[in-house]
Design a protein around this motif. Structure first.
Motif, PDB file in Angstrom:
ATOM      1  N   LYS A  71       0.263   1.949   3.350  1.00  0.00           N
ATOM      2  CA  LYS A  71       1.335   1.854   2.708  1.00  0.00           C
ATOM      3  C   LYS A  71       0.737   1.452   1.090  1.00  0.00           C
ATOM      4  O   LYS A  71       1.026   2.046   0.226  1.00  0.00           O
ATOM      5  N   LYS A  72       0.565  -0.034   2.326  1.00  0.00           N
ATOM      6  CA  LYS A  72       0.488  -0.433   0.878  1.00  0.00           C
ATOM      7  C   LYS A  72      -0.879  -1.108   0.336  1.00  0.00           C
ATOM      8  O   LYS A  72      -1.258  -2.290  -0.381  1.00  0.00           O
ATOM      9  N   ARG A  73      -1.857  -0.253   0.823  1.00  0.00           N
ATOM     10  CA  ARG A  73      -3.123  -0.094   0.672  1.00  0.00           C
ATOM     11  C   ARG A  73      -4.030  -1.868   1.453  1.00  0.00           C
ATOM     12  O   ARG A  73      -4.712  -1.985   0.135  1.00  0.00           O
ATOM     13  N   GLN A  74      -3.535  -2.282   2.189  1.00  0.00           N
ATOM     14  CA  GLN A  74      -3.846  -3.385   2.834  1.00  0.00           C
ATOM     15  C   GLN A  74      -4.833  -3.416   4.067  1.00  0.00           C
ATOM     16  O   GLN A  74      -4.733  -4.060   4.883  1.00  0.00           O
ATOM     17  N   ALA A  75      -5.224  -2.468   4.708  1.00  0.00           N
ATOM     18  CA  ALA A  75      -5.825  -1.850   6.335  1.00  0.00           C
ATOM     19  C   ALA A  75      -7.196  -2.041   5.522  1.00  0.00           C
ATOM     20  O   ALA A  75      -7.696  -1.104   4.938  1.00  0.00           O
TER      21      ALA A  75
END
Length: 225
Positions: A71-75
């Motif tokens: 969701k936070k585009r941190q993956a």
């Protein structure tokens, strides 16, 4: 310490302690506390929480943390590697294949460790078909499989007694000039044993036996153990 109002470094240190101790619930509490206090969780913080979940073999909790990262585009591929390791430990092939598809959809390029983790789960479950699918996706991404990669696919074939897929693996190795090792040959021999018990036609078994013998000869010449 758990009610701290300190810096990101303090939270990262606390999360690392949770990961080492396998305290999944406490790691999640810290992430939630950071969220409440408006402290943006770093990639490192989430990866550390993921590691804690994976280490404790908590697949469901691992997926929840990964979803939050997405969701936070941190993956990144590191996060997916950790999630896949958790799936591999639980032999959760279905969840793992969803991760592979999610990576592709999000444009996250994996590495050898990513796909080897995926293949490990397939091998544990004895699912040669899915193992081959992961191998093809790996190659499609331009990542060259290593001998250990092929050995893991072969392990899936051995557990399933899948002669056809085992032959595909050996053919691909021969075509690419990749010399296996003793583990490759022993695992391929296990495929023959499993196939015999499953009543596979003799013609196929003989073809596979010839391929295994050629691999043994290549290994002997190369001196690989």
């Amino acid at each position: 310490m758990w009610g701290m109002t300190g810096s990101m470094r303090a939270y990262n240190t606390a999360l690392s302690a949770c990961a080492k101790a396998g305290k999944v619930a406490k790691a999640k509490e810290l992430l939630e506390e950071m969220e409440r206090k408006g402290i943006a969780g770093s990639v490192r913080a989430y990866n550390t929480a993921l590691y804690a979940c994976a280490k404790a073999d908590k697949v469901a909790e691992t997926m929840k943390v990964l979803e939050e990262m997405e969701k936070k585009r941190q993956a990144s591929n590191v996060a997916y590697n950790l999630a896949m390791d958790a799936c591999a430990e639980e032999s959760d092939v279905e969840e793992l294949m969803e991760l592979v598809e999610e990576m592709e959809k999000r444009g996250v390029v994996g590495n050898v460790a990513t796909y080897n983790a995926a293949l490990k789960a397939c091998a544990e479950a004895g699912d040669a078909g899915k193992a081959m699918k992961v191998l093809k996706e790996m190659e499609r991404q331009g990542i060259a499989p290593k001998v250990v990669t092929y050995n893991t696919v072969m392990d899936a074939c051995a557990k399933e007694g899948n002669v056809a897929e085992a032959m595909h693996v050996l053919e691909e190795m021969e075509e690419k000039g990749i010399v296996g090792n003793v583990a490759t040959c022993l695992t391929a021999t296990r495929v023959i044993g499993a196939a015999e018990r499953n009543g596979i036609p003799l013609e196929l078994l003989l073809m596979l036996s010839k391929m295994v013998n050629r691999m043994w000869a290549s290994v002997a010449i190369s001196g690989r153990s």
